[in-house]
Design a protein around this motif. Structure first.
Motif, PDB file in Angstrom:
ATOM      1  N   LEU A  61       0.816  -1.215   0.000  1.00 10.78           N
ATOM      2  CA  LEU A  61       0.000   0.000   0.000  1.00 10.78           C
ATOM      3  C   LEU A  61       0.846   1.260   0.000  1.00 10.78           C
ATOM      4  CD1 LEU A  61      -2.649  -1.149   2.614  1.00 10.78           C
ATOM      5  CD2 LEU A  61      -2.874  -1.124   0.117  1.00 10.78           C
ATOM      6  N   LYS A  62       2.076   1.131   0.450  1.00  7.80           N
ATOM      7  CA  LYS A  62       2.993   2.282   0.454  1.00  7.80           C
ATOM      8  C   LYS A  62       4.410   1.753   0.424  1.00  7.80           C
ATOM      9  CE  LYS A  62       3.718   6.712   2.818  1.00  7.80           C
ATOM     10  NZ  LYS A  62       2.915   7.473   1.842  1.00  7.80           N
ATOM     11  N   ASP A  63       5.226   2.360  -0.440  1.00 10.58           N
ATOM     12  CA  ASP A  63       6.641   1.988  -0.516  1.00 10.58           C
ATOM     13  C   ASP A  63       7.406   3.275  -0.797  1.00 10.58           C
ATOM     14  OD1 ASP A  63       9.180   0.966  -1.051  1.00 10.58           O
ATOM     15  OD2 ASP A  63       8.370  -0.880  -1.888  1.00 10.58           O
ATOM     16  N   LYS A  64       7.904   3.874   0.256  1.00 10.76           N
ATOM     17  CA  LYS A  64       8.520   5.201   0.137  1.00 10.76           C
ATOM     18  C   LYS A  64       9.940   5.175   0.692  1.00 10.76           C
ATOM     19  CE  LYS A  64       7.566  10.099   1.088  1.00 10.76           C
ATOM     20  NZ  LYS A  64       7.290  10.419  -0.324  1.00 10.76           N
ATOM     21  N   ILE A  65      10.856   5.718  -0.082  1.00  6.04           N
ATOM     22  CA  ILE A  65      12.237   5.882   0.372  1.00  6.04           C
ATOM     23  C   ILE A  65      12.619   7.341   0.194  1.00  6.04           C
ATOM     24  CG2 ILE A  65      14.652   5.333  -0.116  1.00  6.04           C
ATOM     25  CD1 ILE A  65      13.803   2.536  -0.877  1.00  6.04           C
ATOM     26  N   ILE A  66      13.226   7.887   1.229  1.00  8.75           N
ATOM     27  CA  ILE A  66      13.758   9.251   1.163  1.00  8.75           C
ATOM     28  C   ILE A  66      15.195   9.211   1.655  1.00  8.75           C
ATOM     29  CG2 ILE A  66      13.458  11.667   1.824  1.00  8.75           C
ATOM     30  CD1 ILE A  66      10.610  11.033   2.658  1.00  8.75           C
ATOM     31  N   THR A  67      16.086   9.838   0.930  1.00  9.63           N
ATOM     32  CA  THR A  67      17.463   9.952   1.406  1.00  9.63           C
ATOM     33  C   THR A  67      17.909  11.390   1.242  1.00  9.63           C
ATOM     34  OG1 THR A  67      19.653   8.931   1.311  1.00  9.63           O
ATOM     35  CG2 THR A  67      18.611   9.402  -0.786  1.00  9.63           C
TER      36      THR A  67
ATOM     37  N   LEU B 153      15.558   7.112   4.996  1.00 10.77           N
ATOM     38  CA  LEU B 153      14.282   6.702   5.581  1.00 10.77           C
ATOM     39  C   LEU B 153      13.562   5.754   4.625  1.00 10.77           C
ATOM     40  CD1 LEU B 153      11.637   8.667   7.502  1.00 10.77           C
ATOM     41  CD2 LEU B 153      10.924   7.593   5.360  1.00 10.77           C
ATOM     42  N   GLU B 154      12.994   4.697   5.202  1.00 12.49           N
ATOM     43  CA  GLU B 154      12.159   3.777   4.436  1.00 12.49           C
ATOM     44  C   GLU B 154      10.833   3.623   5.160  1.00 12.49           C
ATOM     45  OE1 GLU B 154      12.540  -0.406   2.001  1.00 12.49           O
ATOM     46  OE2 GLU B 154      13.767  -0.144   3.786  1.00 12.49           O
ATOM     47  N   HIS B 155       9.733   3.799   4.398  1.00 12.59           N
ATOM     48  CA  HIS B 155       8.388   3.751   4.973  1.00 12.59           C
ATOM     49  C   HIS B 155       7.550   2.798   4.126  1.00 12.59           C
ATOM     50  CE1 HIS B 155       4.601   6.235   6.354  1.00 12.59           C
ATOM     51  NE2 HIS B 155       4.478   4.931   6.568  1.00 12.59           N
ATOM     52  N   LYS B 156       7.006   1.740   4.748  1.00 11.91           N
ATOM     53  CA  LYS B 156       6.240   0.742   4.019  1.00 11.91           C
ATOM     54  C   LYS B 156       4.945   0.412   4.746  1.00 11.91           C
ATOM     55  CE  LYS B 156       9.803  -1.682   1.401  1.00 11.91           C
ATOM     56  NZ  LYS B 156      10.261  -3.001   0.903  1.00 11.91           N
ATOM     57  N   ALA B 157       3.936   0.045   3.951  1.00 13.22           N
ATOM     58  CA  ALA B 157       2.682  -0.485   4.482  1.00 13.22           C
ATOM     59  C   ALA B 157       2.289  -1.677   3.612  1.00 13.22           C
ATOM     60  CB  ALA B 157       1.589   0.571   4.474  1.00 13.22           C
ATOM     61  N   LEU B 158       1.994  -2.799   4.269  1.00 14.63           N
ATOM     62  CA  LEU B 158       1.661  -4.041   3.564  1.00 14.63           C
ATOM     63  C   LEU B 158       0.334  -4.590   4.074  1.00 14.63           C
ATOM     64  CD1 LEU B 158       5.129  -5.846   3.748  1.00 14.63           C
ATOM     65  CD2 LEU B 158       4.134  -4.817   1.712  1.00 14.63           C
ATOM     66  N   TRP B 159      -0.563  -4.905   3.139  1.00 14.04           N
ATOM     67  CA  TRP B 159      -1.813  -5.584   3.471  1.00 14.04           C
ATOM     68  C   TRP B 159      -1.573  -7.078   3.338  1.00 14.04           C
ATOM     69  CZ3 TRP B 159      -5.281  -8.239  -0.038  1.00 14.04           C
ATOM     70  CH2 TRP B 159      -6.506  -8.583   0.526  1.00 14.04           C
TER      71      TRP B 159
ATOM     72  N   SER C 130       7.414   5.556  -4.190  1.00 12.31           N
ATOM     73  CA  SER C 130       8.098   6.833  -4.416  1.00 12.31           C
ATOM     74  C   SER C 130       9.513   6.813  -3.863  1.00 12.31           C
ATOM     75  CB  SER C 130       7.314   7.983  -3.770  1.00 12.31           C
ATOM     76  OG  SER C 130       7.263   7.833  -2.357  1.00 12.31           O
ATOM     77  N   PHE C 131      10.322   7.700  -4.426  1.00 13.01           N
ATOM     78  CA  PHE C 131      11.706   7.880  -3.976  1.00 13.01           C
ATOM     79  C   PHE C 131      12.033   9.365  -4.086  1.00 13.01           C
ATOM     80  CE2 PHE C 131      16.345   7.722  -5.435  1.00 13.01           C
ATOM     81  CZ  PHE C 131      16.832   7.804  -4.135  1.00 13.01           C
ATOM     82  N   ASP C 132      12.565   9.922  -3.002  1.00 19.85           N
ATOM     83  CA  ASP C 132      12.995  11.315  -2.979  1.00 19.85           C
ATOM     84  C   ASP C 132      14.454  11.381  -2.552  1.00 19.85           C
ATOM     85  OD1 ASP C 132      10.306  13.277  -2.893  1.00 19.85           O
ATOM     86  OD2 ASP C 132       9.953  11.234  -2.179  1.00 19.85           O
ATOM     87  N   LEU C 133      15.212  12.227  -3.217  1.00 21.45           N
ATOM     88  CA  LEU C 133      16.600  12.458  -2.820  1.00 21.45           C
ATOM     89  C   LEU C 133      16.830  13.963  -2.696  1.00 21.45           C
ATOM     90  CD1 LEU C 133      19.802  10.668  -3.952  1.00 21.45           C
ATOM     91  CD2 LEU C 133      19.753  13.168  -3.980  1.00 21.45           C
TER      92      LEU C 133
END
Length: 654
Positions: A49-55, A69-75, A175-178
């Motif tokens: 449901l969410k797969d976000k990485i920010i560095t 940072l790694e942020h995940k949500a799994l159903w 998403s991925f943010d740098l």
């Protein structure tokens, strides 16, 4: 965590204090009341449901750091998936610091259970003594969502890093943010249909690039596919520092020069004397033919020098020569110093395993430079110096049939330097990896259900690689078992009458095939059916695999190495009998490319008096098969399996 910056790292830092916003994580958190939406078939067992990485890369005083940072949500909607994800492991090392770690379970009824610190556990691997941390989820039921994020502060990774986003299940909101200081310019490349990174021009006082995908389909593993190399991922690298006008920071030109300066150093007389002694011990002479010289030298090193990465002195050439213990760096220094002593022209190569990460000749990043090879222009062959299981001419096959960075020495007068060039690493030709069987079969005159079989089985190249170089290490008892095994593959109850192994000298690897000659008696191949006999001739080549494909193939297929099988079966048909169905032997499947057969299975026969001679030839002269030609490949593979099923009917002559 406080790290001291090296002088090398200072090249990439700003000489000025640049205005910069506070780190992104200061304002980062999850939604107090999450608004996830799950709309999938009931059969779905998992959904991202969410797969976000920010560095973010930034300066803190005298330190240059990275916050990741790694942020995940799994159903999760099955017991298997709940069991698979009830523990989530967190990055943890002596070069990083875990700053934030939060996790929660959102039940189907909306109840939120946040994990407290007691559910973030620490454990130690008994073998490696490495410490790791993990979330221990409780209270997960079918239809629950687990959500977590963590933040680590670490020594920066910016010379080339891969982030893989695609896995076997579907994902949403990827998403991925740098972020970086305004003087540090990064470059990015997306692979396998991942959206490209774009610059966010609205961010002030620092640079910001981002990638977002509303949906990312899951990718299932398929047989013989380069799965990891086929998943969607992004590679990023630091390219410029505008503050001190440093450009091409991760260029291969700089890599080539740095490696040359490290490994190609001047040898003093004391160490040179020890190198000469080492060569004498190895039985190497400068006037040897180069193929023989390189085989002899490599074999001696790989059987006498122990690799130990934890030995700090293993990097020093003199220590390696004295102790016969080396790290990978020390081993590279040893090989290069010996090549230079013997005036052997060579090139150092850096590449990557093509089934895991295909070397990109267009995008220069250090994450593609994972494995060392040597190339010898005079012989056209490769060597893998740090792989103890490979031998000259037969490097790890997944490091071939791909591109690599070739580092070559160049000289202008007395001045020597290095140049780097991306070139193709050719696979070992199929003709050098051959499995050959010659089988002579006779029937017992008194009982036609019994056969005497003479098996002459030879193998070269990659087929012999894991046996021939190690023959002296195999005990007599195990050599006997090895010989027996070649007969038992055809008939597990074979009555072996004689056996011998030829060309069992490690020095003959790559020169002559390893050969097994075994005579045995068998009752496994013939059955009586009335006045006829059923002769299971296909079983004489051993069990063959059969490939099935229920769904449409999505991924390309890649073999490890090209190869050839030659099989000749000579059968003396019993007097008074004939073969009723000889045409069942004829099987022919192939794939043509550019007018040449690159894949083949073909079996045929000739009848000369009472002798039936069957040939069953098979070859794979290319490693890479696109989805378009997968069915052709499968038909060739299955051709051998079809031959395996051939049963000849021997009937009385009329």
């Amino acid at each position: 965590m406080k790290k001291t910056i090296t002088c090398w790292a200072l090249l990439f830092m700003a000489p000025l204090l640049l205005a910069q916003e506070s780190p992104f994580y200061k304002n980062y958190s999850w939604e107090k009341i999450p608004k996830f939406s799950v709309q999938v078939p009931d059969s779905t067992s998992i959904l991202g449901l969410k797969d976000k990485i920010i560095t973010e890369f930034l300066y803190e005083g005298d330190n240059f750091l990275e916050y990741f940072l790694e942020h995940k949500a799994l159903w999760l909607n099955s017991d298997d998936r709940i069991e698979e994800y009830n523990k989530i492991y967190l990055p943890y090392s002596n070069t990083s610091e875990l700053l934030i770690s939060k996790a929660r379970v959102i039940k189907p009824n909306g109840q939120i259970m946040e994990l407290d610190d007691s559910k973030i556990l620490t454990a130690e691997d008994e073998e490696t003594q490495s410490v790791y941390k993990f979330f221990a989820f409780e209270g997960i039921e079918k239809g629950s969502i687990i959500e977590y994020y963590y933040l680590i502060k670490r020594v920066p990774e910016y010379s080339g890093r891969r982030l893989v986003f695609q896995t076997y299940y579907d994902k949403q909101d990827v998403s991925f943010d740098l972020y970086s200081p305004s003087n540090l310019i990064f470059q990015f490349k997306s692979y396998n249909n991942l959206p490209e990174m774009v610059r966010d021009t609205l961010t002030e006082n620092k640079l910001h690039w981002k990638m977002h995908a509303d949906k990312l389909s899951g990718l299932e593993k398929e047989e013989l596919s380069p799965y990891n190399a086929s998943r969607a991922f992004v590679v990023y690298k630091l390219d410029q520092n505008l503050a001190n006008n440093t450009r091409d920071i991760t260029s291969y030109g700089k890599v080539s020069q740095n490696l040359y300066n490290y490994y190609y150093t001047k040898i003093d007389k004391k160490v040179q004397k020890k190198l000469n002694k080492f060569l004498a011990e190895a039985g190497v002479k400068a006037d040897m033919e180069q193929n023989k010289l390189l085989r002899t030298l490599e074999s001696y090193i790989k059987t006498n020098v122990f690799i130990n990465e934890s030995n700090s002195m293993g990097n020093e050439l003199e220590s390696v020569l004295d102790q016969k213990v080396a790290s990978s760096k020390g081993l590279m220094s040893l090989y290069i110093s010996l090549f230079n002593t013997l005036d052997i022209k060579h090139e150092m190569i850096l590449t990557s395993d093509r089934k895991d990460l295909k070397f990109d000749k267009e995008f220069e990043a250090h994450n593609f430079l994972n494995e060392f090879l040597f190339y010898f222009p005079k012989t056209g062959k490769y060597m893998a110096p740090t792989d103890s299981d490979s031998r000259y001419g037969f490097p790890p096959a997944f490091l071939t049939d791909t591109y690599g960075l070739h580092i070559k020495e160049v000289a202008v007068g007395d001045f020597k330097s290095a140049t780097g060039k991306i070139e193709y690493i050719n696979p070992v030709p199929a003709e050098e990896t051959v499995d050959r069987m010659i089988i002579d079969v006779n029937f017992n005159h008194d009982d036609l259900t019994k056969n005497t079989v003479k098996l002459d089985h030879s193998m070269s190249g990659y087929y012999a690689l894991y046996i021939q170089p190690y023959i002296p290490l195999i005990s007599e008892e195990n050599r006997d078992k090895l010989l027996d095994e070649f007969a038992k593959r055809l008939d597990e109850n074979a009555d072996i009458k004689s056996k011998k192994m030829l060309n069992d000298d490690p020095a003959l690897f790559g020169v002559k095939p390893l050969q097994f000659k075994i005579d045995f008696e068998s009752e496994a191949f013939v059955e009586k059916a009335g006045n006829r006999y059923l002769f299971k001739v296909g079983n004489l080549i051993g069990k063959q695999i059969q490939m099935y494909q229920e769904n449409e193939r999505k991924l390309p297929l890649e073999n490890e190495y090209t190869r050839i099988y030659n099989r000749t079966i000579n059968i003396n048909i019993p007097k008074g009998y004939r073969v009723a169905n000889a045409d069942d032997i004829n099987i022919d499947h192939s794939l043509l490319q550019d007018g040449k057969k690159v894949l083949l299975f073909k079996s045929s026969y000739e009848m000369n008096g009472s002798q039936l001679t069957i040939t069953a030839d098979e070859f794979y002269k290319i490693n890479k098969i696109s989805q378009e030609f997968y069915d052709d490949y499968r038909s060739v593979i299955n051709g051998a399996a079809d031959f395996n099923k051939v049963t000849l009917v021997l009937e009385p002559e009329s």
